[in-house]
Design a protein around this motif. Structure first.
Motif, PDB file in Angstrom:
ATOM      1  N   TYR A 134       0.912  -1.343  -0.039  1.00 27.26           N
ATOM      2  CA  TYR A 134      -0.015  -0.002   0.047  1.00 27.26           C
ATOM      3  C   TYR A 134       0.822   1.231  -0.053  1.00 27.26           C
ATOM      4  O   TYR A 134       0.265   2.340   0.228  1.00 27.26           O
ATOM      5  CB  TYR A 134      -1.091  -0.087   1.271  1.00 27.26           C
ATOM      6  CG  TYR A 134      -2.221  -1.066   1.121  1.00 27.26           C
ATOM      7  CD1 TYR A 134      -2.918  -1.339   0.208  1.00 27.26           C
ATOM      8  CD2 TYR A 134      -2.141  -1.814   2.329  1.00 27.26           C
ATOM      9  CE1 TYR A 134      -3.653  -2.138   0.029  1.00 27.26           C
ATOM     10  CE2 TYR A 134      -3.287  -2.802   2.293  1.00 27.26           C
ATOM     11  CZ  TYR A 134      -3.866  -3.006   1.201  1.00 27.26           C
ATOM     12  OH  TYR A 134      -4.961  -4.174   1.214  1.00 27.26           O
ATOM     13  N   ILE A 137       0.157   4.185  -2.567  1.00 29.55           N
ATOM     14  CA  ILE A 137      -1.103   5.058  -2.433  1.00 29.55           C
ATOM     15  C   ILE A 137      -0.537   6.408  -2.098  1.00 29.55           C
ATOM     16  O   ILE A 137      -0.914   7.373  -2.093  1.00 29.55           O
ATOM     17  CB  ILE A 137      -2.091   4.559  -1.253  1.00 29.55           C
ATOM     18  CG1 ILE A 137      -2.615   3.474  -1.664  1.00 29.55           C
ATOM     19  CG2 ILE A 137      -3.016   5.716  -0.819  1.00 29.55           C
ATOM     20  CD1 ILE A 137      -3.589   2.885  -0.958  1.00 29.55           C
ATOM     21  N   SER A 168      -4.206  10.740   1.096  1.00 28.18           N
ATOM     22  CA  SER A 168      -3.586   9.559   1.077  1.00 28.18           C
ATOM     23  C   SER A 168      -2.742   8.951   2.182  1.00 28.18           C
ATOM     24  O   SER A 168      -2.937   7.726   2.490  1.00 28.18           O
ATOM     25  CB  SER A 168      -2.364   9.710  -0.236  1.00 28.18           C
ATOM     26  OG  SER A 168      -2.954   9.859  -1.632  1.00 28.18           O
ATOM     27  N   GLN A 172      -3.845   5.276   3.655  1.00 37.39           N
ATOM     28  CA  GLN A 172      -2.827   4.539   3.887  1.00 37.39           C
ATOM     29  C   GLN A 172      -2.844   3.815   5.479  1.00 37.39           C
ATOM     30  O   GLN A 172      -2.841   2.781   5.539  1.00 37.39           O
ATOM     31  CB  GLN A 172      -1.558   4.720   3.495  1.00 37.39           C
ATOM     32  CG  GLN A 172      -0.615   3.687   3.286  1.00 37.39           C
ATOM     33  CD  GLN A 172       0.523   3.683   4.364  1.00 37.39           C
ATOM     34  OE1 GLN A 172       0.387   4.180   5.337  1.00 37.39           O
ATOM     35  NE2 GLN A 172       1.437   2.710   3.980  1.00 37.39           N
ATOM     36  N   ILE A 214      -7.528  10.976  -5.961  1.00 40.13           N
ATOM     37  CA  ILE A 214      -6.959   9.944  -5.172  1.00 40.13           C
ATOM     38  C   ILE A 214      -7.863   8.411  -5.529  1.00 40.13           C
ATOM     39  O   ILE A 214      -7.166   7.656  -5.964  1.00 40.13           O
ATOM     40  CB  ILE A 214      -7.041  10.159  -3.569  1.00 40.13           C
ATOM     41  CG1 ILE A 214      -6.356  11.492  -3.452  1.00 40.13           C
ATOM     42  CG2 ILE A 214      -6.075   8.912  -2.940  1.00 40.13           C
ATOM     43  CD1 ILE A 214      -5.132  11.673  -4.007  1.00 40.13           C
ATOM     44  N   ARG A 215      -8.860   8.645  -5.502  1.00 32.70           N
ATOM     45  CA  ARG A 215      -9.922   7.484  -5.608  1.00 32.70           C
ATOM     46  C   ARG A 215      -9.646   7.014  -7.213  1.00 32.70           C
ATOM     47  O   ARG A 215      -9.554   5.628  -7.501  1.00 32.70           O
ATOM     48  CB  ARG A 215     -11.331   7.651  -5.291  1.00 32.70           C
ATOM     49  CG  ARG A 215     -12.139   6.551  -5.334  1.00 32.70           C
ATOM     50  CD  ARG A 215     -13.447   6.631  -5.110  1.00 32.70           C
ATOM     51  NE  ARG A 215     -14.270   7.821  -5.595  1.00 32.70           N
ATOM     52  CZ  ARG A 215     -15.555   8.305  -5.511  1.00 32.70           C
ATOM     53  NH1 ARG A 215     -16.381   7.744  -4.411  1.00 32.70           N
ATOM     54  NH2 ARG A 215     -15.938   9.263  -6.247  1.00 32.70           N
ATOM     55  N   MET A 218      -6.476   4.472  -7.991  1.00 30.69           N
ATOM     56  CA  MET A 218      -6.242   3.377  -7.406  1.00 30.69           C
ATOM     57  C   MET A 218      -7.324   2.223  -7.572  1.00 30.69           C
ATOM     58  O   MET A 218      -8.157   2.509  -8.255  1.00 30.69           O
ATOM     59  CB  MET A 218      -6.200   3.508  -5.972  1.00 30.69           C
ATOM     60  CG  MET A 218      -7.475   3.986  -5.179  1.00 30.69           C
ATOM     61  SD  MET A 218      -7.529   3.986  -3.406  1.00 30.69           S
ATOM     62  CE  MET A 218      -6.279   5.090  -3.017  1.00 30.69           C
ATOM     63  N   THR A 222      -9.837  -1.441  -4.096  1.00 23.61           N
ATOM     64  CA  THR A 222      -8.971  -0.929  -2.707  1.00 23.61           C
ATOM     65  C   THR A 222      -9.676   0.534  -2.360  1.00 23.61           C
ATOM     66  O   THR A 222      -9.865   0.659  -1.163  1.00 23.61           O
ATOM     67  CB  THR A 222      -7.696  -0.355  -3.182  1.00 23.61           C
ATOM     68  OG1 THR A 222      -6.959  -1.424  -3.707  1.00 23.61           O
ATOM     69  CG2 THR A 222      -6.877   0.433  -1.993  1.00 23.61           C
TER      70      THR A 222
END
Length: 275
Positions: A134, A137, A168, A172, A214-215, A218, A222
């Motif tokens: 991870y 991220i 992030s 994480q 951000i979304r 990934m 996740t």
């Protein structure tokens, strides 16, 4: 605290040419959020940590003299474990100094999944790095923070370093919590709390950062896991929150378990809301 900042400044100066490639993660990232213009700095000191975690994006082509620059600045190598190469701490070799740096890279396989067959360590840029799940991220849209000699004694001149954006950073922490030891998990709860406390005035903007940047960067699975954890992890007081309150008390901070729980729950709801 002044000695702590001096030790950190030694690391920053040692690697000065390369901060455009590196990202400061872990406890020091949380501490450096205090130097953002939009941070509301509370009266209590930041959570103390002796280790500086430095992430290296796998796409970075770093020079091979990172180790030499650290050694020239007074850092010495300490080896642990049976991996090849062994896990390596780059410790500032001064009497009574517990400060050390570790280097990290994402541990991923095909399609962004964890590659359980891979080694735990590798060598990049002349230093030994640990492969962590991870970590990728934390490398999505990192923030830049300018540090000044007048604030951090020991810096020769101003410098811009990179840290994970707060979304992030929190995401994480949520993902790795189940695999953490109880003491580390409690510390992470405090890091999440303190990040939300520092940046509470920007929660709406952080929500936009999550949804727009951000979304989408990934895997969908996740992102869904993060949303689920953000919704349910702090709906009630847990042992981790109680341990976090105890850790805060050890640092001289007076805060209740309900204050920790409620602030985190509110912050996560604002940041990770679907709309």
């Amino acid at each position: 605290m002044d000695d702590d900042l001096d030790h950190f400044a030694r690391l920053v100066e040692a690697l000065r040419p390369y901060w455009g490639h590196l990202v400061i993660v872990g406890g020091w990232a949380n501490r450096l959020y205090r130097y953002r213009d939009d941070a509301h700095v509370p009266p209590h000191p930041p959570l103390f940590t002796t280790d500086a975690d430095i992430a290296i994006p796998t796409t970075s082509a770093l020079p091979s003299d990172l180790r030499e620059r650290l050694v020239a600045s007074g850092f010495v190598e300490e080896f642990e474990g049976d991996d090849t190469p062994p896990v390596t701490h780059y410790r500032l070799g001064e009497e009574r100094s517990g400060f050390y740096a570790e280097f990290l890279i994402p541990k991923v396989g095909g399609g962004g999944r964890l590659d359980k067959r891979s080694q735990h360590t590798a060598e990049i840029g002349g230093v030994v790095v640990q492969k962590l799940r991870y970590l990728e991220i934390l490398l999505i849209e990192p923030w830049r923070i300018k540090l000044h000699p007048g604030v951090i004694r020991g810096l020769v001149k101003p410098i811009v370093v990179r840290v994970p954006n707060a979304v992030s950073y929190i995401a994480q922490k949520l993902l790795i919590a189940p695999k953490r030891r109880s003491a580390d998990r409690a510390k992470d709860v405090l890091y999440v709390h303190d990040t939300i406390e520092l940046l509470g005035a920007t929660l709406s903007a952080l929500g936009v950062l999550w949804r727009d940047t951000i979304r989408p960067a990934m895997p969908q699975k996740t992102a869904k896991t993060i949303t689920t954890l953000a919704t349910g992890s702090f709906s009630r007081v847990t042992d981790s929150i109680r341990d976090a309150r105890a850790a805060a008390a050890d640092a001289g901070r007076v805060i209740s378990v309900e204050e920790i729980r409620a602030r985190i729950e509110l912050g996560l709801r604002e940041i990770f809301a679907e709309e």
